[in-house]
Enzyme design. Structure first.
Site, short mmCIF file in Angstrom:
data_model
loop_
_atom_site.label_atom_id
_atom_site.label_comp_id
_atom_site.label_asym_id
_atom_site.label_seq_id
_atom_site.Cartn_x
_atom_site.Cartn_y
_atom_site.Cartn_z
N ASP A 84 0.83 -1.20 0.00
CA ASP A 84 0.00 0.00 0.00
C ASP A 84 0.87 1.26 0.00
O ASP A 84 1.57 1.53 0.97
CB ASP A 84 -0.91 -0.01 1.24
CG ASP A 84 -1.92 1.13 1.22
OD1 ASP A 84 -2.18 1.68 0.13
OD2 ASP A 84 -2.45 1.47 2.29
N ASP A 135 -0.95 6.03 -7.99
CA ASP A 135 -1.44 5.05 -7.02
C ASP A 135 -1.42 3.65 -7.60
O ASP A 135 -2.26 3.29 -8.42
CB ASP A 135 -2.86 5.42 -6.59
CG ASP A 135 -3.40 4.47 -5.55
OD1 ASP A 135 -2.61 4.03 -4.69
OD2 ASP A 135 -4.61 4.17 -5.59
#
Length: 516
Positions: free
Chosen positions: A115, A319
């Site tokens: 993440d 991302d």
């Protein structure tokens, strides 16, 4: 005491020197997409077939949840995190990418979620309340739990450590530092204590070597919310900008430069390389650093769609946890409208489950020739989009049509994995730039590397030892914990099998190695 302190300082200096050579080269982990063939095999082949409407609808559903979390975090919310719901989970795995990591002596292996939107690395540990180790949702996988008492190289992180954010909860400076992180999703959190132990990485260039590096991570004793299900049942590895993230910790120890790269292959297998500072032939743009929004954010000044140039200024989060690029208006409408006006194929609605606005039939000749798309980043560098479309197939892999794989967003712009595919993306946190170049993820980058500035210094002379002084075994280097050998050479005679259970071996995920 003075002699012992000097010896300890010398041991640590030798350790840093032993791994300083590795700081000039990347230290890597294999990355696996939640829908990759490897994860399908581990988890029991329960994913929608690749290329089908169900496959892309599942990924897009996950994206929608993540966009809402990131948009909320950008407005000052908690740590961004989104798991899937029952419709959009793959065996309830809630993240997009996973890596196999190994910790401790003897080593214990974990399948951790990756993440870039959070920082702390944590694994289930001495569990009071954790996700189950075995579940039908995991398919064939059986997970492990870490215990500091079972690792000879584990050390507690005291409350006096500069990595301890919860010092107010400590009764004394010598207590173990507690941690508690709350995520946005359904009262989801992880809490426990910080510990330090050895993390195993593999050098990327030349003859592969196994490198052990001291790493601080969360001994996750209590998980809540989605972490009690299967969002990240075996831990989470944060890649964010904070000092507690794995890239920051490796840089602070002098193990690797304060930079890392990610590369995603079309088959769902990729690579993350800590210490990769990029190469002299890459394109790059400055990172926008916002303390209240610490994501990998860049400025876009325009785009090229086929023959049309588009002027627009906006910022976007790069991302890796998002499958499809999502842009707000006016940029979304300008790019998609320009793309649509230049496509020669007939528009169509392929499947009601697909969230993409612009889809087309395949020509009778079977060829697909959409207009090229590229973004123009601040400074003028061109960010090429190698494949902006997705081809939709039936369950027999027959092509039904294709779609422009872009989503319309509200409140946040995200450059997703589909725009990064076929590129090596370098997150250079020391120079505060994002770099990229076209790259085959299965190749070794032999380009001229950019300079490395690890936080290491020359090894001091070995201190004088009295007859009762501690003498480290320094012939091959030592760690701060006194463990011998930090740079190892794998060999056929010394194989350490990293496995989730006795029946499942991760032969395709890691080089096998052992601690000599």
């Amino acid at each position: 005491m003075a002699a012992a302190a000097a010896a300890a300082a010398w041991v640590r200096a030798v350790f840093l020197a032993a791994v300083a050579a590795s700081a000039a080269e990347a230290l890597g982990l294999d990355v696996h997409h939640r829908y990759s063939a490897t994860v399908r095999e581990w988890a029991g082949h329960r994913a929608p077939p690749r290329g089908t409407p169900g496959y892309y609808a599942a990924l897009a559903g996950h994206d929608g949840l993540r966009r809402r979390s990131l948009a909320s975090a950008a407005r000052g919310g908690e740590v961004a995190f989104a798991d899937g719901n029952d419709t959009y989970r793959l065996n309830d795995f809630g993240f997009l990418h996973y890596a196999v990591v190994s910790l401790g002596t003897p080593n214990v292996t974990f399948l951790v979620a990756l993440d870039t939107g959070s920082d702390l690395f944590w694994v289930p540990c001495d569990c009071i309340k954790c996700a189950p180790l075995v579940s039908p949702n995991y398919g064939n996988l059986k997970f492990d739990v870490y215990s500091p008492q079972k690792s000879s190289t584990s050390r507690k992180v005291p409350c006096s450590s500069n990595l301890c954010d919860e010092q107010s909860a400590c009764q004394s400076a010598s207590n173990s530092c507690p941690y508690n992180i709350e995520y946005l999703s359904d009262n989801t959190s992880s809490s426990g204590v910080l510990v330090e132990d050895l993390l195993y990485l593999i050098t990327e260039y030349g003859q592969p070597k196994v490198v052990t590096a001291p790493i601080t991570f969360g001994c996750g004793q209590v998980q809540t919310g989605s972490f009690l299900g299967s969002a990240a049942p075996n831990g989470l590895l944060g890649l964010g900008m904070d000092s507690k993230s794995v890239p920051s910790l490796l840089a602070s120890e002098g193990v690797a430069a304060n930079s890392f790269s990610m590369c995603f292959g079309e088959d769902g297998h990729g690579r993350i390389n800590f210490g990769d500072t990029g190469s002299s032939d890459q394109q790059e743009t400055p990172l926008n650093i916002y303390k209240q929004n610490p994501y990998y954010n860049i400025s876009i000044t325009g785009a090229m769609v086929g023959s049309k140039s588009i002027n627009a200024k906006f910022s976007a989060i790069v991302d890796s946890g998002t499958s499809f690029t999502a842009l707000s208006d006016p940029m979304y409408t300008e790019i998609t409208s320009s793309f649509n006006s230049q496509v020669q194929d007939k528009p169509t609605q392929l499947d009601s489950s697909l969230p993409f606005e612009f889809c087309y039939t395949v020509s009778p000749k079977g060829s697909i020739n959409p207009p090229n798309i590229s973004l123009i980043a601040k400074g003028g560098s061109v960010f090429p989009v190698n494949d902006p479309i997705i081809t939709i197939t039936d369950t027999a892999s027959n092509p039904l049509g294709y779609c422009l794989a872009m989503m319309k967003s509200e409140g946040v712009n995200l450059i997703g994995e589909n725009f990064m595919s076929g590129l090596k993306i370098v997150f250079d946190r020391e120079r505060k730039v994002l770099g990229w170049k076209k790259f085959d993820c299965y190749s070794v980058d032999n380009s001229s590397n950019l300079p490395v500035n690890p936080n290491t210094s020359a090894v001091p002379p070995k201190p004088s030892m009295g007859p009762n002084s501690y003498t480290p075994e320094a012939t091959k280097g030592a760690s701060p914990n006194g463990t011998q050998v930090n740079v190892l050479q794998p060999s056929a005679s010394s194989l350490l099998k990293l496995h989730f259970n006795t029946n499942i071996f991760i032969a395709t995920a890691l080089l096998f190695f052992s601690i000599l």
